[in-house]
Design an enzyme around this catalytic site. Structure first.
Site, short mmCIF file in Angstrom:
data_model
loop_
_atom_site.label_atom_id
_atom_site.label_comp_id
_atom_site.label_asym_id
_atom_site.label_seq_id
_atom_site.Cartn_x
_atom_site.Cartn_y
_atom_site.Cartn_z
CB ALA A 119 -30.70 7.16 3.09
N GLY A 148 -28.59 11.80 5.53
CA GLY A 148 -28.97 10.93 6.63
C GLY A 148 -29.72 11.54 7.79
CB SER A 149 -31.00 14.90 8.65
OG SER A 149 -31.59 15.18 7.40
CG ASP A 191 -27.52 8.21 -1.56
OD1 ASP A 191 -28.51 8.89 -1.22
OD2 ASP A 191 -26.71 8.58 -2.43
CG ASP A 197 -30.35 3.44 -10.02
OD1 ASP A 197 -31.20 4.11 -9.41
OD2 ASP A 197 -30.18 3.50 -11.25
CB CYS A 230 -36.31 20.33 -0.72
SG CYS A 230 -34.88 19.58 -1.51
#
Length: 717
Positions: free
Chosen positions: A189, A192-193, A218, A245, A327
Site C-alpha cells: 500500500a 498510500g495514494s 506494507d 510480507d 509502473c
C-alpha cells in the site's frame, strides 16, 4: 509513541563510536556523485534496444514515445471529501483557479517554446473530480504568477480536500470497483495514494458507516507510517494499517455470523496488488532511472511479483475482484506474471475486460508475445536456448504462451498505458475475477479431507520456510472499551447526549494503565478483525481520534471532541451539544482563530446569542447548512464562559473559509515577496500546521484547556 525493540543509551553509543573511530581512523567517504535531476542525460541505449526488441510500442509511435519519456511529468490531482464539499470545491477550482490560467503561457524548456496551460479533465475518473495541468511541479513552485494555485494545492492537500497523484496511478482503484460493503485488501500500500482512493470509494454512501473496511499493508515498517499520514487526512474508522510480507500474508479470521462464538476465514471481496517493480514507466518523474536501468531489474522482480499475486488470489473470495498493477513497461513484470498465474491456477480465475469503466482513456491491449533477455542483452525464444549460466535469471515461467493457447489466457484484456497516449506516466493494469477455488487450493482441501491435518503436513516435501523477522517499533496495544461501564464512558455519554444505539465497545485507547489521553473509534467489523488477529499480523494503526482528554474546571466531562473523528461520532451526538449557526457566525469563528483571543458572544448574531445563552460550557458541535447549495459543514467548537470558537487546524480553517467564499487572504502568502511585505499576523502563523492545537482560550477565565503537545501515539512515529 512506539518503542524500539531494544533500548539503547544513545550517549554511550556515540562515545563508543568516537573511541572506535579514534583507534581505527578511516578514509573520508567519497563525495556524493549523484546528479540533480535537471543535469541527468535522459538517454539509455540498452533501454531503447530492449523495448524496441520487445515491441512495447508500434514502430510508427516510437519517436513520440521516447520524446514524451524525456519530458517532465504534468501535475495531476483529484478532489476528495464529502459529495457536497467536493462539488463546492470543484466549482471554486473551475471559477477561481482554472479561469485565471486559461490564457497563460509558460516556457517549455524541452521544446524551446511557449505553451498554453490547459486544464484537462480526466474523463474516465468518476464524478469528473480528477484533473491534469500541463505544468510540472517545478513550474508551479517557481512561477510567481501561479503562486495562488500552488498555495491552493498545498493547503487543500493538508486539509484532505485535494490529493495530488499521478493520473495513471488513479486507475487501479477505479477498476477495482469498491463498494461500501466490501472487505478490501491493499497488499503493497505505501505510500498510500491508492489506499486513499479505496477509502473514498468505500465511503461512497455518506449517510451511514460502511460495513466493509480497507486493510492497507506494507512490508516496510517505516513506510507504514506514510500510510498512517494518508489515513489521518481522510478520518475513516474503517481502515487498518498492517506491517507484513504480503507474499506470505497470514490467514486471518473473523466472527462467523451463523455461529457468534465461532470463527471463519477472512476472505476479501476486493484486493489491490500494486506490486514492487522496476519503475521504468516513471522515468518522467524519476529521471535517475535512466542511469541505472538494466534488463536484470525486471527479471529479478518477477518471482516476488508472482508470489504476491498468487497470495492475493488465495485471499480473494469466490466472485471477488483483484487488480494487479505495475509502473513498468517490462512484459516480464507484467504479462509474464499474469500468464504464469493463469497457467497454474486452472479455470479458477480469469482476466476481465474493464474498458467500459475507463471511457476516453487511450491505451494498448496487453502483449501476447515477448522475449526474455539475459543481462548481456541476448534474447531467447525458448527456455532450452538459455545458456546454463543464465538459467537462474531467465526462468521457464517467463516465456509467453504458445500461439494456440492465446485465446485461453486472453492477455489482450490487460491494459498498457504509454506516456505519449495522453501526456502521462506509463502503467500496466490487469483485472482478475475469481470464479472458483484455485487448483492448488482444491488439492490442499482434498489432502486434508483424506487424512488428519498432521498427515497432510508430513506429505509436504517443501522444507519449512524461515520466518521473516519484522523490525521497527513495538506498537502500543489496542485496548477496547468493555462496554457502557468503562470508567470514563458514563460522563462522555451523559455530556454529549449519546444515542442509545451507540456501541461503546467500538471505542479504544492505546494503553492498559494510566489516564486515557485519547479515545479512538473504529467500525464494528474493524473491531472484530483487530481482536481476532492481533497476534497473527502486526497492526500499526487503526481507529480515528474521537475524544481527547481535556481536564478543565469548567467541564463536567474530561474529554472534548476531536475534529478528526467528528464525522464518525456526530450522528450519535444529541441536541444538547449541537449548535446550528448562521454563515456569518461560522465565518467569524474561523477568521478569529487566535486561541488567546477568541470572539466574544456579543459579536455573534442575535440568532446564535440566543442559542448559547443557556448552553453549557465545553466542547460542542457547530453546524452550518446552506439550503441553496446543499453545503453542510460540521466543526468541533468550544463554548467558553464569554466566547465561542472553532477547534480546527489551520489547513481546515482555510478549507472551510474557501468553501464559504470568505476572506482567507492572511494565509495566502506570496512566497516571492519579501518577508517585510507580508503582514505581521501571517508571519506569526505556521501555514503548514496539520495537527490540532490545544490552546488556552480567553486567557485566565478558564474557557478551555491548557496547551498540550500534539498527539503522536496513534499516528506518525
Amino acid at each position: 509513541m512506539g518503542r524500539r525493540n531494544r533500548n539503547v543509551n544513545k550517549f554511550a553509543q556515540r562515545k563508543r563510536e568516537r573511541k572506535e573511530q579514534a583507534k581505527n581512523p578511516q578514509d573520508k567517504p567519497a563525495a556524493d556523485t549523484r546528479k540533480h535531476y535537471e543535469d541527468i542525460v535522459r538517454e539509455n541505449a540498452t533501454f531503447e534496444e530492449y523495448y524496441k526488441a520487445q515491441k512495447v510500442c508500434p514502430e510508427d509511435e516510437w519517436s513520440d514515445f521516447m520524446t514524451s519519456l524525456k519530458e517532465n511529468l504534468p501535475t495531476a490531482f483529484r478532489i476528495t471529501g464529502s459529495k457536497c464539499e467536493a462539488d463546492a470545491l470543484l466549482n471554486i477550482v473551475k471559477s477561481e483557479y482554472f479561469s485565471d490560467i486559461l490564457n497563460m503561457k509558460i516556457n517549455n524548456d524541452d521544446k524551446e517554446q511557449e505553451e498554453e496551460i490547459k486544464p484537462i479533465n480526466l474523463s474516465w475518473y468518476p464524478g469528473g473530480l480528477a484533473w491534469q495541468l500541463r505544468l510540472s511541479r517545478t513550474d508551479i513552485r517557481r512561477s510567481e504568477t501561479l503562486y495562488k494555485l500552488h498555495n491552493f494545492l498545498v493547503a487543500e492537500t493538508a486539509a484532505g480536500g485535494v490529493s495530488r497523484q499521478e493520473a495513471v496511478s488513479m486507475i487501479p482503484p477505479v477498476v477495482l470497483n469498491v463498494e461500501p460493503h466490501h472487505k478490501v485488501l491493499d497488499m503493497c500500500a505505501a505510500p498510500g495514494s491508492k489506499t486513499a482512493q479505496l477509502i473514498e470509494f468505500l465511503h461512497a454512501d455518506e449517510d451511514k458507516v460502511p460495513t466493509g473496511f480497507v486493510m492497507a499493508n506494507d512490508v516496510d515498517n517505516s513506510r507504514c507510517y506514510m500510510l498512517v499520514h494518508q489515513a489521518k487526512r481522510l478520518n475513516s474508522p474503517c481502515i487498518l494499517i498492517t506491517n507484513h510480507d504480503s507474499a506470505v500474508m497470514p490467514a486471518l479470521t473473523v466472527t462467523d455470523k451463523n455461529d457468534p462464538n465461532g470463527s471463519k476465514p477472512l476472505k476479501f471481496d476486493r484486493i489491490l496488488c500494486d506490486v514492487p517493480c522496476s519503475g521504468d514507466a516513471t522515468l518522467r518523474k524519476n529521471p535517475d532511472i535512466w542511469l541505472k536501468w538494466s534488463t536484470g531489474n525486471g527479471n529479478n522482480l518477477h518471482g516476488i511479483q508472482y508470489r504476491v499475486l498468487r497470495r492475493g488470489c488465495e485471499l480473494l473470495s469466490t466472485g471477488g475482484r483483484l487488480v494487479y498493477s505495475t509502473c513498468s513497461f517490462n512484459p516480464i513484470e507484467n504479462e509474464a506474471v499474469v500468464h504464469r498465474l493463469l497457467q497454474e491456477s486452472g479455470e479458477g480465475i480469469e482476466l476481465v475486460d474493464v474498458a467500459d469503466m475507463l471511457p476516453g482513456l487511450k491505451y494498448h491491449k496487453g502483449m501476447t508475445h515477448w522475449r526474455p533477455a539475459s543481462k548481456d542483452m541476448a534474447f531467447y525464444d525458448r527456455y532450452e536456448d538459455v545458456p546454463e549460466k543464465w538459467q537462474t535469471v531467465v526462468r521457464p515461467q517467463m516465456f509467453p504462451p504458445k500461439p494456440e493457447d492465446l485465446d485461453k489466457y486472453k492477455l489482450d484484456r490487460c491494459i498498457r498505458i504509454l506516456p505519449h497516449h495522453q501526456d502521462t506516466g506509463g502503467f500496466f493494469v490487469a483485472v482478475f475475477e475469481k470464479k472458483s477455488q484455485l487448483a492448488w487450493e482444491k488439492t490442499e482441501e482434498k489432502r486434508i479431507d483424506n487424512g488428519a491435518a498432521e498427515d497432510a503436513k508430513e506429505d509436504k516435501k517443501e522444507p519449512p520456510k524461515k520466518k521473516r523477522r519484522m523490525g521497527g517499533y513495538r506498537e502500543d496495544p489496542f485496548v477496547f472499551f468493555s462496554g457502557d461501564g468503562e470508567d470514563v464512558f458514563p460522563s462522555i455519554k451523559e455530556f454529549y447526549d449519546l444515542r442509545e444505539n451507540f456501541d461503546s465497545t467500538c471505542l479504544l485507547t492505546r494503553c492498559h494503565v494510566g489516564k486515557k489521553k485519547n479515545v479512538y473509534m473504529v467500525s464494528p467489523i474493524v473491531k472484530d478483525v483487530v481482536q481476532k488477529n492481533e497476534t497473527k499480523v502486526k497492526i500499526i494503526n487503526t481507529g480515528v481520534k474521537t475524544f481527547v482528554r481535556c481536564d478543565n474546571k469548567n467541564m463536567t466531562c474530561p474529554f472534548r471532541l476531536s475534529q478528526e473523528g467528528l464525522s464518525s461520532i456526530s450522528p450519535y451526538v444529541g441536541p444538547k451539544r449541537r449548535l446550528e449557526i448562521l454563515k456569518e457566525d461560522l465565518v467569524l469563528v474561523l477568521q478569529n482563530d487566535n486561541p488567546s483571543n477568541p470572539p466574544e458572544i456579543k459579536l455573534f448574531s442575535e440568532h446564535t446569542q440566543k442559542l448559547v445563552k443557556d448552553f453549557a460550557t465545553g466542547s460542542c458541535i457547530l453546524e452550518y447548512r446552506d439550503t441553496e447549495s446543499n453545503l453542510k459543514l460540521t466543526l468541533v467548537g468550544w463554548r467558553g464562559v464569554n466566547s465561542l470558537r472553532a477547534y480546527t487546524a489551520t489547513p481546515d480553517t482555510v478549507h472551510y473559509l474557501r468553501l464559504l467564499g470568505a476572506d482567507y487572504s492572511k494565509y495566502d502568502v506570496n512566497k516571492f515577496k519579501k518577508a517585510s511585505d507580508v503582514p505581521e499576523e501571517v508571519n506569526s502563523k505556521d501555514a503548514a500546521e496539520t495537527s490540532e492545537i490545544e490552546p488556552n482560550l480567553d486567557g485566565n477565565n478558564g474557557d478551555a484547556p491548557e496547551n498540550e503537545a500534539p498527539d503522536t501515539s496513534n499516528t506518525n512515529k
